[in-house]
Scaffold this active site. Structure first.
Site, PDB file in Angstrom:
ATOM      1  N   ASP A 181      44.122 100.209  65.391  1.00 56.36           N
ATOM      2  CA  ASP A 181      44.113 100.712  66.769  1.00 56.36           C
ATOM      3  C   ASP A 181      43.249 101.947  66.943  1.00 56.36           C
ATOM      4  O   ASP A 181      42.868 102.293  68.060  1.00 56.36           O
ATOM      5  CB  ASP A 181      45.555 101.030  67.195  1.00 56.36           C
ATOM      6  CG  ASP A 181      46.385  99.771  67.224  1.00 56.36           C
ATOM      7  OD1 ASP A 181      47.342  99.670  66.446  1.00 56.36           O
ATOM      8  OD2 ASP A 181      46.034  98.849  67.999  1.00 56.36           O
ATOM      9  N   HIS A 189      50.832 103.039  58.900  1.00 62.88           N
ATOM     10  CA  HIS A 189      51.160 101.615  59.025  1.00 62.88           C
ATOM     11  C   HIS A 189      52.348 101.300  58.122  1.00 62.88           C
ATOM     12  O   HIS A 189      52.479 101.867  57.049  1.00 62.88           O
ATOM     13  CB  HIS A 189      49.966 100.747  58.605  1.00 62.88           C
ATOM     14  CG  HIS A 189      50.048  99.350  59.108  1.00 62.88           C
ATOM     15  ND1 HIS A 189      50.796  98.387  58.479  1.00 62.88           N
ATOM     16  CD2 HIS A 189      49.534  98.780  60.211  1.00 62.88           C
ATOM     17  CE1 HIS A 189      50.695  97.253  59.149  1.00 62.88           C
ATOM     18  NE2 HIS A 189      49.946  97.461  60.217  1.00 62.88           N
TER      19      HIS A 189
END
Ligand code: SDX
Length: 428
Positions: free
Chosen positions: A363, A306
C-alpha cells in the site's frame, strides 16, 4: 496426508495425539479438529498461528519475501503477464493457452455491462458518499439482480457468478467515481483492454475523445495484478466465512469489500496518502516517526508493517519500480514522493522498525502511483477491491468445491458472568 503425530499433554489425561499435516511448502500444521474431545479448545485471537483451510491458490513466505500464485512468483507475473491472464490462473490453476485466453477475455469483456436498473441504486447515495460505502451497497445489490445461477454447489453456477463479479467490478467502481463527480456514467467499451476500459470509464467525458496512455494502462494493469490475491488475509477470510453458510455470492463479495475497507487492511493505501499529506514535508518526518514508536499514541505509519511479511513485501518492490516509471513518464515532481522516499529511508534505518521488521508494504507505493495517475485518494481502496475480487471468488470457489466443507463456526474462551437467576425490576 498426515506424516506424523504431535502429542499434547493436558492435565489429568493421557497425552492427546494430533496428526501433523505437511503441505507443498511452508509450515506443517497440527490438525486439532478432534481436540475438542479432550475437553480443550485452542485459543488464537487474530489467527496468528492458525491455518483456517487447505488451499492451492497462493503461497506467501513472509520471512523471505516470497509470493506465489499457483506456484508462479509475483514479480514474474507482474512483469510478464496481464491481470486477465492472472485471473485465469487463479481461477483455474494453470496458465491459459492462447485460445483459452482469448475465450476468457471475450467472456469477461461481454459481461462488463451492469443492469440499467442498478444505476438507480447510486442515486440513493449523497454525492459525497465515500465510494467504498457505495461499492459495499451496489455489490450487495447485485444479489437482487441475478437469480439464474445461484446454486453455490453447482460448479457452472459458481463459474457464472465469478465471471460476472470480475467483469462488473470495474464498471461499478468507475460508476462510484463518476457519481461522486456528478459526471455521467461511462459505458464499458469492448475494444479496450481490461485496464484501458477501466481508465476510460473513469476519465472519459462525453465532450471529448479520451485516449488511453499506454504507460498508465500498463501501470494500472500491474496494480491490478499486484493486488489480485494474498492467501487468507482478513477480507478473503471474510468471504470464505460468509460463503461457508452457502450465502449468495454477491453478498459474500460485498462482505469482503467491507472488510477490505479497514485502514489496517486495504484502507491503508488511502490512509498512507492522507498520512503523507499530513506530514507534508521532509523536515516533519522525525515527529511522525516518534509518534509511531509512542505506545501511548495510536498513530502508526500507514503503509508499513505486515502480519506475514517480516521482510520486504515483494509486491512493494515491483510497485516501487512502477512508481518511478509512471512519475518519469508523466514528468511529475511530486513532493509527496520526496516525503515517501525519505520516510522509507529513515524507517528502514531506524532500529524500532528494524527490530519489529516493519517494511513498506504494497500500500505504501500504490497510493503514490494512483495519485500520479489522477485517481483521488478515496478511490484507492475501491481499486484494491476491484483487483482483489478475483482472489475472493477463487477462494470462494475452492472452498465450496472441497468435499465435506463445513460452515465456519469458531469457538471462544468465555470470561463473562457465571450462571445467575433473573432479578425482577422492583427488587433491583
Ligand atoms: C494489507 O494480510 C494481508 O495479506 C493484507 C494485505 C493483502 O494483500 O491482503 O497484504 C494488504 O492489508 C497490507 C497491510 C496494510 N496496513 C497498513 O499499512 C497499516 C499499518 N500497519 C499496521 O497496522 C500493522 O503492521 C498490520 C496491521 C499490517 C500488521 O499488524 P500485526 O501483524 O497485528 O502486528 P502488530 O499490530 O501486533 O504489530 C507488531 C508490533 C507492535 O508493537 P509491539 O506491541 O510489539 O510493541 O509492531 C508495531 C506494533 O505497535 N507496529 C507498528 C506498525 N505496524 C506494527 N508500529 C508503527 N507503525 C506501524 N505501521
Amino acid at each position: 496426508m498426515a506424516d506424523n503425530i504431535a502429542k499434547l499433554q493436558v492435565p489429568g489425561q493421557e497425552p492427546v495425539e494430533l496428526p501433523i499435516k505437511s503441505g507443498t511448502a511452508g509450515h506443517d500444521v497440527v490438525d486439532i479438529s478432534t481436540l475438542g474431545k479432550s475437553g480443550y479448545f485452542t485459543f488464537d485471537p487474530g489467527f496468528m498461528a492458525t491455518a483456517s483451510c487447505e488451499s492451492e491458490i497462493t503461497y506467501i513466505d513472509g520471512a523471505n519475501g516470497i509470493l506465489l500464485h499457483r506456484g508462479y512468483p509475483i514479480d514474474q507475473l507482474a512483469t510478464q503477464s496481464s491481470y486477465l491472464e492472472v485471473c485465469y490462473l487463479l481461477l483455474n490453476g494453470e496458465l491459459p493457452s492462447q485460445s483459452q485466453m482469448q475465450e476468457f477475455k471475450t467472456l469477461v469483456t461481454y459481461h462488463t455491462m451492469v443492469h440499467e436498473q442498478l444505476a438507480q441504486f447510486y442515486r440513493g447515495f449523497r454525492r459525497d458518499a465515500h465510494p467504498m460505502a457505495i461499492l459495499c451497497g451496489v455489490v450487495g445489490a447485485l444479489s437482487a439482480f441475478y437469480h439464474d445461477s445461484l446454486d453455490v454447489n453447482d460448479e457452472h453456477h459458481r463459474g457464472v457468478a465469478a465471471i460476472r463479479l470480475i467483469s462488473k467490478m470495474p464498471t461499478l467502481a468507475a460508476m462510484a467515481y463518476k457519481y461522486n463527480l456528478g459526471q455521467p456514467f461511462v459505458y464499458p467499451r469492448n475494444d479496450l483492454s481490461f485496464a484501458g476500459n477501466f481508465l476510460n470509464m473513469m476519465f472519459s467525458v462525453p465532450c471529448e475523445e479520451y485516449v488511453v496512455n499506454p504507460v498508465i494502462e500498463r501501470a494500472m494493469d500491474r496494480i491490478f495484478i499486484l493486488h489480485a490475491d494474498h492467501e487468507q488475509n482478513a477480507s478473503t477470510s471474510t468471504v470464505r466465512l460468509a460463503g461457508s453458510s452457502g450465502a449468495n455470492p454477491f453478498a459474500c463479495i460485498s462482505a469482503g469489500v467491507a472488510s477490505l475497507w479497514g485502514p489496517a487492511h486495504g484502507g491503508a493505501n488511502e490512509a498512507c496518502l492522507n498520512m503523507l499529506e499530513e506530514i507534508g514535508s521532509v523536515d516533519r518526518i522525525p515527529e511522525f516517526i516518534a509518534r509511531a514508536k509512542d505506545k501511548n499514541d495510536p498513530f502508526r505509519l500507514m503503509g508499513f508493517g505486515h502480519r506475514v511479511y517480516k521482510n520486504f513485501d515483494p509486491r512493494a518492490t515491483v510497485m516501487r519500480e512502477t512508481c518511478h516509471e509512471v512519475l518519469a513518464e508523466l514528468n511529475i515532481q511530486d513532493p509527496l514522493l520526496d516525503v515517501a522516499m525519505e520516510l522509507e529511508r529513515i524507517a528502514l534505518s531506524d532500529e524500532y522498525f528494524i527490530d519489529k521488521k516493519l517494511y513498506p508494504n504494497v500500500d505504501f507505493y500504490s497510493g503514490i502511483i494512483m495519485k500520479a495517475i489522477g485517481i483521488p485518494t478515496s478511490m484507492f481502496t475501491v481499486i484494491f477491491a476491484l483487483s482483489r475480487t478475483v482472489g475472493w471468488v477463487s477462494h470462494w470457489q475452492e472452498m465450496l468445491s472441497q468435499p465435506g466443507h463445513k460452515i465456519g463456526r469458531p469457538r471462544q474462551l468465555y470470561t463473562g458472568a457465571p450462571q445467575r437467576d433473573y432479578v425482577p425490576g422492583n427488587q433491583r
